[in-house]
Design a protein around this motif. Structure first.
Motif: not given
Length: 574
Positions: A147, A149-150, A153, A172-176, A185
């Motif tokens: 989780k 993400i920030e 990124t 719902e959103v995965l890290p880049p 997943r």
């Protein structure tokens, strides 16, 4: 505490008879195996004779090819690689495992464990900036990151690539990240979903071996780390985890790494270490550094290659663990007193407690201790870096992660599992969160969740408890979640030769009408210290009243002589 007894549903009689004939066991053992999903000879063979060759292909995991490609590229280009892990047992063993393996392939390897108090759980901004400042172009995160993400990124902006190896539930959103290895997943078809974080690191190592054409045998000495993560993180001991735990225990008992050997000596463990020994003796010692100081000390111990050095490190860890126990006992006492004095909350379905000077490192343990006394979902909060931060623990059957997520608008951060979670929120929102969480739990929880249940596998007669029976029973190990140690009901028995051990425990022998055999039983913590003994367990046992008893069959070896005993789980008198 009063328990509800619940029998595991008995298997079909025809199925019992068929399996009994196929593998030559009695009906009790056949029933237990069927309860665990073992339906025929072929499945019994896999269960009783685990094989590392049967492990799933690691490339079945989503992004595994991308992860391996990026790591081999980094090695080929002589890039610096940072192994980043959480500060608990799963995280530190995962870091030690992957670090130990990659160190055999590449020299520019280091590790990083975030500080629990300065950085908090998971991938921190400080950790990302450290990687960038020190010239690490690739970070492999273990047991965390799904989780983040920030901060992933931010890493990308700083030209630092991330590979995430996690086993927590994704958002719902995965890290880049370059690659995200997590069997949970939604788009991952890996057959087994319950690996520990260290287990994901092992699968990555396995994939690298296959890509390089190396024998996977070189990974097997690392399994002592993996079994410790499986046991301490309380993941199901089923499927692939059971195979890995089975061989991990063999490694731990026959040829442990110096750090593990030093921990075994510190815990005064014998020669037959079990999952339970890891949970109660080895795991807490590894955890102690991350709870009170810095978990880097545990990693140093786990990767040590010298027993003398490892013994020194283990002694330091043991001192920290003793301090941890003192914090644990004192804070638990305060928490229980707090619950007892809050009359308006006595009938609540949850417990949420806050005190600003409680030690952050032990609040998860305190939550578990509170559940032992007040059986309901529990969150213990303390102040850290100007925020209220806490650990949540649940009761069987209730998903505390989902309950917390329904209060997410009040939180700054949260994550975890069905039965354990962590969270952070603003200090001024503590009371509002406490009330909202209770509202959510009150709606979601069922009456059956608020009374502890002991599930037992079958009723058994005393004459059924034979050395042959036990020899098959113990081959069902390793026991743990998903494959619990069998519990049996002994019906209409009475006690003789009753004695009290260390003013806390009871030792007695049970007899049963129509049975030739008797058996010694140990009831830990059952010697009630009150003066009027007539209605206590001890007093009722002495009255020779008949009772029903639940217990686990164990082997006792004393001065070379072996005998069978029963460890008592609960007793109900007529």
């Amino acid at each position: 505490m009063m328990y509800i007894w619940k029998s595991v549903p008995e298997a079909d009689e025809m199925d019992i008879a068929t399996l009994q004939e196929q593998i030559n066991v009695n009906s009790i053992l056949a029933n237990i195996l069927l309860q665990r999903g073992i339906k025929d000879f072929a499945e019994a063979k896999v269960f009783f004779r685990p094989d590392l060759k049967s492990l799933h292909d690691p490339f079945l995991m989503k992004d595994m090819d991308l992860a391996v490609e990026r790591i081999l590229q980094a090695i080929s280009n002589d890039e610096k690689i940072l192994i980043y892990g959480d500060y608990d047992v799963d995280g530190t063993t995962a870091v030690a495992l992957l670090y130990s393996f990659l160190k055999t392939l590449h020299s520019k390897i280091d590790y990083y464990i975030p500080d629990r108090y300065q950085e908090g759980y998971g991938i921190s901004e400080k950790g990302v900036r450290y990687a960038s400042d020190e010239g690490f172009s690739l970070v492999i995160a273990l047991d965390c990151g799904i989780k983040a993400i920030e901060n992933v990124t931010l890493a990308k902006e700083l030209s630092v690539d991330f590979i995430i190896c996690d086993h927590h539930t994704p958002g719902e959103v995965l890290p880049p990240a370059v690659a995200i290895l997590d069997a949970k997943r939604k788009d991952c078809n890996y057959p087994y979903k319950e690996l520990s974080g260290c287990g994901v690191g092992f699968k990555l190592s396995q994939a690298i071996c296959r890509k390089l054409g190396k024998s996977e045998d070189i990974l097997y000495p690392l399994l002592d780390l993996l079994v410790v993560s499986i046991a301490a993180d309380i993941v199901p001991i089923t499927g692939e985890n059971r195979t890995l735990a089975y061989f991990g225990l063999k490694q731990l008992n026959t040829s442990p790494r110096p750090g593990m050997q030093a921990l075994i000596m510190a815990g005064k463990l014998g020669s037959d270490i079990t999952i339970s020994d890891i949970v109660f003796k080895i795991g807490p010692r590894i955890n102690a550094s991350g709870r009170l100081e810095h978990a880097g000390a545990s990693v140093e111990l786990l990767i040590s290659e010298n027993l003398i050095e490892a013994e020194k490190l283990a002694k330091a860890v043991d001192i920290v663990n003793s301090t941890r126990r003192n914090f644990d006992e004192n804070i638990t006492r305060e928490a229980l007193e707090m619950i007892a004095t809050r009359e308006e909350e006595r009938e609540w379905n949850s417990t949420v407690l806050f005190k600003n000077d409680w030690h952050k490192g032990v609040i998860g343990i305190v939550a578990s201790r509170c559940i032992e006394q007040y059986y309901r979902p529990t969150i213990i909060l303390t102040e850290s870096n100007g925020k209220a931060t806490g650990s949540a623990r649940s009761v069987v059957g209730f998903n505390i992660y989902n309950a917390i997520s329904e209060c997410s608008d009040l939180l700054e951060q949260f994550g975890g599992h069905k039965y354990a979670a962590g969270l952070t929120l603003s200090m001024d929102k503590v009371q509002e969160f406490q009330e909202r969480f209770e509202e959510v739990v009150k709606v979601r929880i069922k009456e059956k969740h608020l009374t502890p249940v002991i599930e037992f596998d079958d009723e058994i007669k005393l004459d059924d408890v034979t050395p042959k029976f036990y020899s098959i029973l113990k081959q069902m190990a390793p026991f743990g979640p998903g494959n619990p140690e069998p519990i049996f009901m002994f019906k209409n028995v009475y006690a003789e030769n009753i004695s009290v051990l260390k003013e806390k425990h009871i030792r007695f022998t049970i007899h049963q009408e129509g049975q030739d055999q008797s058996i010694v039983c140990l009831g830990f913590g059952m010697a009630d210290p009150v003066k009027d003994q007539d209605r206590t367990t001890l007093g009722l046992l002495r009255s020779k009243i008949r009772f029903n008893m639940l217990g686990e069959i164990r082997e006792n070896v004393f001065r070379g002589n072996s005998s069978l005993q029963v460890y008592v789980k609960d007793i109900k008198f007529d």
